[in-house]
Design a protein around this motif. Structure first.
Motif, PDB file in Angstrom:
ATOM      1  N   LEU A   6      40.752  43.474  43.218  1.00  0.00           N
ATOM      2  CA  LEU A   6      40.418  42.427  42.369  1.00  0.00           C
ATOM      3  C   LEU A   6      39.128  42.444  41.894  1.00  0.00           C
ATOM      4  N   LEU A  10      37.161  42.706  38.400  1.00  0.00           N
ATOM      5  CA  LEU A  10      36.012  41.861  38.001  1.00  0.00           C
ATOM      6  C   LEU A  10      34.533  42.493  37.882  1.00  0.00           C
ATOM      7  N   ASP A 232      46.937  31.502  32.777  1.00  0.00           N
ATOM      8  CA  ASP A 232      45.707  31.627  33.917  1.00  0.00           C
ATOM      9  C   ASP A 232      45.456  33.017  34.261  1.00  0.00           C
ATOM     10  N   GLU A 234      43.750  34.606  36.356  1.00  0.00           N
ATOM     11  CA  GLU A 234      43.850  35.060  37.706  1.00  0.00           C
ATOM     12  C   GLU A 234      45.397  35.228  38.086  1.00  0.00           C
ATOM     13  N   ARG A 235      46.307  34.578  37.634  1.00  0.00           N
ATOM     14  CA  ARG A 235      47.418  34.402  37.740  1.00  0.00           C
ATOM     15  C   ARG A 235      48.167  36.074  36.935  1.00  0.00           C
ATOM     16  N   ALA A 238      47.046  38.856  39.212  1.00  0.00           N
ATOM     17  CA  ALA A 238      47.841  38.788  40.379  1.00  0.00           C
ATOM     18  C   ALA A 238      49.252  39.372  40.094  1.00  0.00           C
ATOM     19  N   TRP A 268      34.330  31.348  35.485  1.00  0.00           N
ATOM     20  CA  TRP A 268      35.458  31.472  36.077  1.00  0.00           C
ATOM     21  C   TRP A 268      35.453  32.869  37.017  1.00  0.00           C
ATOM     22  N   ARG A 269      34.905  33.864  36.419  1.00  0.00           N
ATOM     23  CA  ARG A 269      34.713  35.295  37.210  1.00  0.00           C
ATOM     24  C   ARG A 269      33.855  35.079  38.314  1.00  0.00           C
ATOM     25  N   LEU A 272      35.660  33.192  40.991  1.00  0.00           N
ATOM     26  CA  LEU A 272      36.606  34.028  41.569  1.00  0.00           C
ATOM     27  C   LEU A 272      36.006  35.141  42.412  1.00  0.00           C
TER      28      LEU A 272
END
Length: 278
Positions: A6, A10, A232, A234-235, A238, A268-269, A272
């Motif tokens: 991940l 990113l 979302d 991130e979701r 995932a 957000w980035r 995370l």
């Protein structure tokens, strides 16, 4: 998704922005210089706002990828002039979609003739991107969109997938294009952490960016930004972990549609990455 995988996605990120009045200020305030910025183009305003913003952001030290839709180009001379202007600015990466201008501004109906002409001009850009369609194109059959990528592969160096909110659809599409021997690296196109109210405001003010028009034509997507448990990013990452990180997928990174909410996207980035220890 493993933290390392991940973090890698990113780190290889591109932020798509619209050439609005405040875009330059927002990018300077919130986007690090190591993040690639791509600038869309409007069939209403033409290429000039895109080219001008590209020049300004490049001068500030950003690596900028302007969108040059085929249907906004008048002819070969116009393409050559745009190419020379961008090369003089230091641009080495160009994104060439067909565009939505109807009727076209000139002789180009689609991206392939533009790509062929750029090849004839000696491939003036080190990188050239084309569009991929994980979800059905409203006017073109799925098999034809994959065939188009096959036809363009000799003239392009990467694919950016159009906006998609479904990890399963993205994964299936990646598998399909690889089965068809489309081997160009892919940037996964996804929306950032967009606030619905701001998105609606942007659509109202501009209403011309490719991304904004896509959402305008698919009003149900707005609900994903407004309802609890809605969209979302991130979701999405995932859920698409296995598909996006498999070596066979050839995913080069993320292409985030910011809708000019660059501060929110970068926060957000960073948050995370911090949680992942990166």
């Amino acid at each position: 998704m493993g933290a390392e995988a991940l973090r890698a996605l990113l780190a290889r990120v591109r932020y798509e922005v619209l050439p609005a009045r405040a875009t330059e200020e927002k990018v300077l305030a919130h986007v690090p210089r190591d993040v690639v910025v791509t600038v869309t183009a409007s069939p209403v305003k033409g290429l000039e706002p895109t080219l001008a913003l590209t020049e300004r952001l490049t001068a500030h030290g950003y690596r900028v990828v302007p969108h040059v839709p085929a249907r906004l180009l008048r002819d070969d001379t116009h393409l050559k002039d745009v190419t020379e202007r961008l090369r003089a600015t230091g641009v080495d990466d160009l994104f060439v979609p067909a565009g939505d201008a109807d009727p076209p501004a000139g002789t180009y109906e689609g991206a392939l003739p533009v790509l062929r002409r750029l090849t004839e001009l000696g491939r003036p850009f080190a990188e050239t991107g084309i569009t991929g369609y994980p979800e059905s194109h409203p006017l073109i059959h799925d098999d034809l969109t994959i065939q188009a990528m096959w036809d363009k592969r000799a003239h392009a160096t990467y694919i950016v997938s159009n906006l998609c909110f479904d990890a399963r659809v993205l994964g299936d599409w990646l598998a399909r294009i690889r089965r068809r021997d489309v081997t160009l690296p892919v940037y996964i196109g996804a929306a950032g952490p967009v606030q619905r109210a701001k998105l609606l405001s942007m659509a109202t003010k501009i209403g011309v960016g490719e991304s904004t028009r896509f959402l305008t034509r698919h009003a149900s997507w707005f609900l994903r930004f407004a309802t609890p448990g809605g969209y979302d990013p991130e979701r999405l990452l995932a859920r698409g972990a296995a598909a996006f990180t498999a070596p066979s997928a050839g995913v080069a990174g993320l292409h985030l549609f910011t809708f000019n909410q660059v501060a929110e996207t970068e926060r957000w980035r960073r948050a995370l990455l911090d949680r992942l220890g990166g």
